[in-house]
Design an enzyme around this catalytic site. Structure first.
Site, mmCIF file in Angstrom:
data_model
loop_
_atom_site.group_PDB
_atom_site.id
_atom_site.type_symbol
_atom_site.label_atom_id
_atom_site.label_comp_id
_atom_site.label_asym_id
_atom_site.label_seq_id
_atom_site.Cartn_x
_atom_site.Cartn_y
_atom_site.Cartn_z
ATOM 1 N N TYR A 107 55.862 31.512 53.241
ATOM 2 C CA TYR A 107 55.464 32.396 54.099
ATOM 3 C C TYR A 107 56.237 33.756 53.976
ATOM 4 C CZ TYR A 107 53.520 28.698 56.946
ATOM 5 O OH TYR A 107 52.904 27.633 57.420
ATOM 6 N N HIS A 114 49.937 32.102 58.692
ATOM 7 C CA HIS A 114 49.382 31.402 57.549
ATOM 8 C C HIS A 114 50.212 31.700 56.484
ATOM 9 C CE1 HIS A 114 45.750 30.098 59.704
ATOM 10 N NE2 HIS A 114 45.621 31.383 60.234
ATOM 11 N N LYS A 145 45.125 30.890 49.676
ATOM 12 C CA LYS A 145 46.546 31.063 49.329
ATOM 13 C C LYS A 145 46.485 31.418 47.791
ATOM 14 C CE LYS A 145 47.939 28.045 52.912
ATOM 15 N NZ LYS A 145 47.400 29.098 54.130
#
Length: 168
Positions: A107, A114, A145
């Site tokens: 993160y 998210h 991602k």
């Protein structure tokens, strides 16, 4: 000093200071039924920095003992620890990426809802098949991602490579 106790392949504490400072503010570990559980990677990192101590019964464990426990359970523990430590030292929040087929979810500084990246840790002499790479990039893409390969060399240096789809 916040005390954690060894329990299998992780450590735990019920100390409210640990829960408030490490979990709520710094995003370490996982909270389960009022206990804060840390992975061996997280525990080793925090012991090395003098933030917690880990005990097995009454005996205090050293960083090297925690590293050895990690090595017994995971042949990539040293490489994963170097990457974990590097990312944490840069201010990122690092969590397990197991459910996404990677080693870590990462993160941005602070903690967004998210994660931004999935990180796959590899020693530099690893052999990769195109299928391995494709499968991991496909999963990362499917969950929005970025796939990062963290390559650890024999000098314990980490190099990061972003791997992504290119459309023509």
């Amino acid at each position: 000093m916040i005390v954690f106790y060894l329990s299998g392949d992780r450590v735990f504490s019920t100390d409210q200071n640990a829960i408030n400072g490490l979990y709520n503010k710094r995003h370490f570990g996982k909270l389960v039924e009022g206990k804060l559980f840390l992975s061996l990677l997280e525990a080793t990192y925090l012991v090395e920095r003098g933030k917690i101590e880990v005990r097995e019964g009454k005996r205090k464990l050293t960083v090297e003992e925690l590293m050895n426990l990690g090595r017994e359970r995971d042949e990539l523990f040293d490489a994963k620890y170097l990457v974990y430590k590097d990312l944490r030292d840069r201010g990122y929040t690092v969590k397990s990426g197991l459910k996404f087929g990677s080693h870590f979810r990462v993160y941005r500084r602070g903690m967004d809802e998210h994660s931004q990246w999935l990180v796959w840790v590899l020693p530099e002499n690893s052999r990769l098949s195109p299928n391995d790479i494709t499968a991991r990039v496909r999963v990362a893409h499917g969950v929005r991602k970025n796939m990062i390969m963290a390559i650890v060399d024999e000098d314990a240096d980490v190099t990061y490579y972003k791997v992504e789809w290119v459309r023509f």
